[in-house]
Design a protein around this motif. Sequence first.
Motif, PDB file in Angstrom:
ATOM      1  N   LEU A  72       0.979  -1.087   0.363  1.00  0.00           N
ATOM      2  CA  LEU A  72       0.179   0.285  -0.440  1.00  0.00           C
ATOM      3  C   LEU A  72       1.350   1.927   0.301  1.00  0.00           C
ATOM      4  O   LEU A  72       1.291   1.686   0.960  1.00  0.00           O
ATOM      5  CB  LEU A  72      -0.996   0.413   1.117  1.00  0.00           C
ATOM      6  N   ALA A  73       0.657   2.093  -0.646  1.00  0.00           N
ATOM      7  CA  ALA A  73       1.982   3.195  -1.234  1.00  0.00           C
ATOM      8  C   ALA A  73       1.188   4.357  -0.404  1.00  0.00           C
ATOM      9  O   ALA A  73       0.677   5.290  -0.885  1.00  0.00           O
ATOM     10  CB  ALA A  73       1.968   3.733  -2.383  1.00  0.00           C
ATOM     11  N   SER A  74       1.260   4.274   1.168  1.00  0.00           N
ATOM     12  CA  SER A  74       0.475   4.793   1.947  1.00  0.00           C
ATOM     13  C   SER A  74       1.165   4.240   3.309  1.00  0.00           C
ATOM     14  O   SER A  74       0.824   3.371   3.318  1.00  0.00           O
ATOM     15  CB  SER A  74      -1.649   5.124   1.284  1.00  0.00           C
TER      16      SER A  74
ATOM     17  N   ALA B 100       5.438   4.748   2.882  1.00  0.00           N
ATOM     18  CA  ALA B 100       5.113   6.447   1.534  1.00  0.00           C
ATOM     19  C   ALA B 100       5.804   6.269   0.637  1.00  0.00           C
ATOM     20  O   ALA B 100       6.909   6.489   0.404  1.00  0.00           O
ATOM     21  CB  ALA B 100       5.968   6.851   2.973  1.00  0.00           C
ATOM     22  N   PRO B 101       4.803   6.542   0.116  1.00  0.00           N
ATOM     23  CA  PRO B 101       4.876   7.110  -1.413  1.00  0.00           C
ATOM     24  C   PRO B 101       5.969   8.319  -1.640  1.00  0.00           C
ATOM     25  O   PRO B 101       5.537   9.308  -0.978  1.00  0.00           O
ATOM     26  CB  PRO B 101       3.757   7.405  -2.660  1.00  0.00           C
ATOM     27  N   THR B 102       6.417   9.169  -2.926  1.00  0.00           N
ATOM     28  CA  THR B 102       6.949  10.517  -2.983  1.00  0.00           C
ATOM     29  C   THR B 102       6.954  11.048  -4.255  1.00  0.00           C
ATOM     30  O   THR B 102       7.172  10.430  -5.160  1.00  0.00           O
ATOM     31  CB  THR B 102       9.068  10.145  -3.611  1.00  0.00           C
TER      32      THR B 102
ATOM     33  N   LEU C 100      -6.885  10.929 -10.045  1.00  0.00           N
ATOM     34  CA  LEU C 100      -6.372   9.648 -10.956  1.00  0.00           C
ATOM     35  C   LEU C 100      -5.052  10.115 -11.567  1.00  0.00           C
ATOM     36  O   LEU C 100      -3.901   9.491 -11.330  1.00  0.00           O
ATOM     37  CB  LEU C 100      -6.629   9.664 -12.544  1.00  0.00           C
ATOM     38  N   ARG C 101      -4.549  10.887 -10.987  1.00  0.00           N
ATOM     39  CA  ARG C 101      -2.753  11.632 -11.284  1.00  0.00           C
ATOM     40  C   ARG C 101      -2.010  11.355 -10.026  1.00  0.00           C
ATOM     41  O   ARG C 101      -0.750  10.147 -10.174  1.00  0.00           O
ATOM     42  CB  ARG C 101      -2.870  12.901 -12.344  1.00  0.00           C
ATOM     43  N   LEU C 102      -2.228  11.732  -8.926  1.00  0.00           N
ATOM     44  CA  LEU C 102      -2.259  11.300  -7.916  1.00  0.00           C
ATOM     45  C   LEU C 102      -2.022  10.003  -7.130  1.00  0.00           C
ATOM     46  O   LEU C 102      -0.726   9.434  -7.390  1.00  0.00           O
ATOM     47  CB  LEU C 102      -2.300  12.452  -6.878  1.00  0.00           C
ATOM     48  N   SER C 103      -3.380   9.300  -7.407  1.00  0.00           N
ATOM     49  CA  SER C 103      -3.118   8.062  -7.247  1.00  0.00           C
ATOM     50  C   SER C 103      -1.678   7.437  -7.493  1.00  0.00           C
ATOM     51  O   SER C 103      -1.144   6.439  -7.841  1.00  0.00           O
ATOM     52  CB  SER C 103      -4.468   7.061  -7.527  1.00  0.00           C
ATOM     53  N   GLN C 104      -1.978   7.638  -8.972  1.00  0.00           N
ATOM     54  CA  GLN C 104      -0.654   6.497 -10.256  1.00  0.00           C
ATOM     55  C   GLN C 104       0.696   7.081  -9.948  1.00  0.00           C
ATOM     56  O   GLN C 104       1.196   6.122  -9.459  1.00  0.00           O
ATOM     57  CB  GLN C 104      -0.546   7.163 -11.461  1.00  0.00           C
ATOM     58  N   ILE C 105       1.061   8.261  -9.519  1.00  0.00           N
ATOM     59  CA  ILE C 105       2.310   8.692  -9.122  1.00  0.00           C
ATOM     60  C   ILE C 105       2.577   7.861  -7.877  1.00  0.00           C
ATOM     61  O   ILE C 105       4.153   7.604  -7.915  1.00  0.00           O
ATOM     62  CB  ILE C 105       2.123  10.161  -9.226  1.00  0.00           C
TER      63      ILE C 105
ATOM     64  N   SER D 238       5.480   5.378  -8.348  1.00  0.00           N
ATOM     65  CA  SER D 238       6.954   5.894  -6.668  1.00  0.00           C
ATOM     66  C   SER D 238       7.188   4.678  -6.984  1.00  0.00           C
ATOM     67  O   SER D 238       8.523   4.415  -6.028  1.00  0.00           O
ATOM     68  CB  SER D 238       7.229   6.801  -5.926  1.00  0.00           C
ATOM     69  N   ILE D 239       6.725   3.348  -5.669  1.00  0.00           N
ATOM     70  CA  ILE D 239       6.661   1.995  -5.382  1.00  0.00           C
ATOM     71  C   ILE D 239       6.933   1.630  -6.078  1.00  0.00           C
ATOM     72  O   ILE D 239       7.483   0.292  -5.964  1.00  0.00           O
ATOM     73  CB  ILE D 239       5.624   1.682  -3.795  1.00  0.00           C
ATOM     74  N   ALA D 240       6.432   1.032  -7.095  1.00  0.00           N
ATOM     75  CA  ALA D 240       6.045  -0.259  -8.440  1.00  0.00           C
ATOM     76  C   ALA D 240       8.048  -0.518  -9.185  1.00  0.00           C
ATOM     77  O   ALA D 240       7.967  -1.168  -9.072  1.00  0.00           O
ATOM     78  CB  ALA D 240       5.108   0.102  -8.969  1.00  0.00           C
TER      79      ALA D 240
END
Length: 195
Positions: free
Chosen positions: A6-8, A28-30, A46-51, A55-57
Amino acid sequence: MTNIILASTSASRKKILKKLALPFTCIAPTCDETPLAQESAIDLVLRLSQIKAQSIAKKYPDAIVIGSDQVGLLDSKIIGKPYTREKAIAQLLASSGKTVNFYTGLSVIHLASQQNITTYEPFNVTFRQLSLAEITAYVDKDQPFQCAGSFKCDELGITLFEKLDGNDLNALVGLPLIQLNQIMIRMGFNPLLIK
């Protein structure tokens, strides 16, 4: 075992994801969460969820990475986290007696199988007419400073509403769990069958 990230670091999102009874880690994502000029609320989430997920993937290509973001739309203006007591009170005063449209973005990425699905879940919240005394008491008790819209609907924030309209209350809390489950099944990772 499929690795799920979970990128959070949101306690609310972590609590929601636990409902799927899957092992996962939080990282934590950056990313810069500043809205772009003329960006709509939907395009922003949509943009922020993907970014966040990307960033983690990049660092964990074999993992299923889940990114999410949420904003509200009040009187055609984007509202996000208040961060301070004063801004939380101001947001709730502005929302009193009105309907706020919330959009929760969701991005699921599995680089190893080249799968990347990003979507959003709408949820409308109609606030009852609130007095300043009620708003101040609520803010001081629940301290919703990290919550888009200045409330915790899964806690005392439920007292602020006249009506909730949406398919998945989890989306309003911060993670559209019904859509997440459906996306994982489409990607070949059925949460009921993951061991």
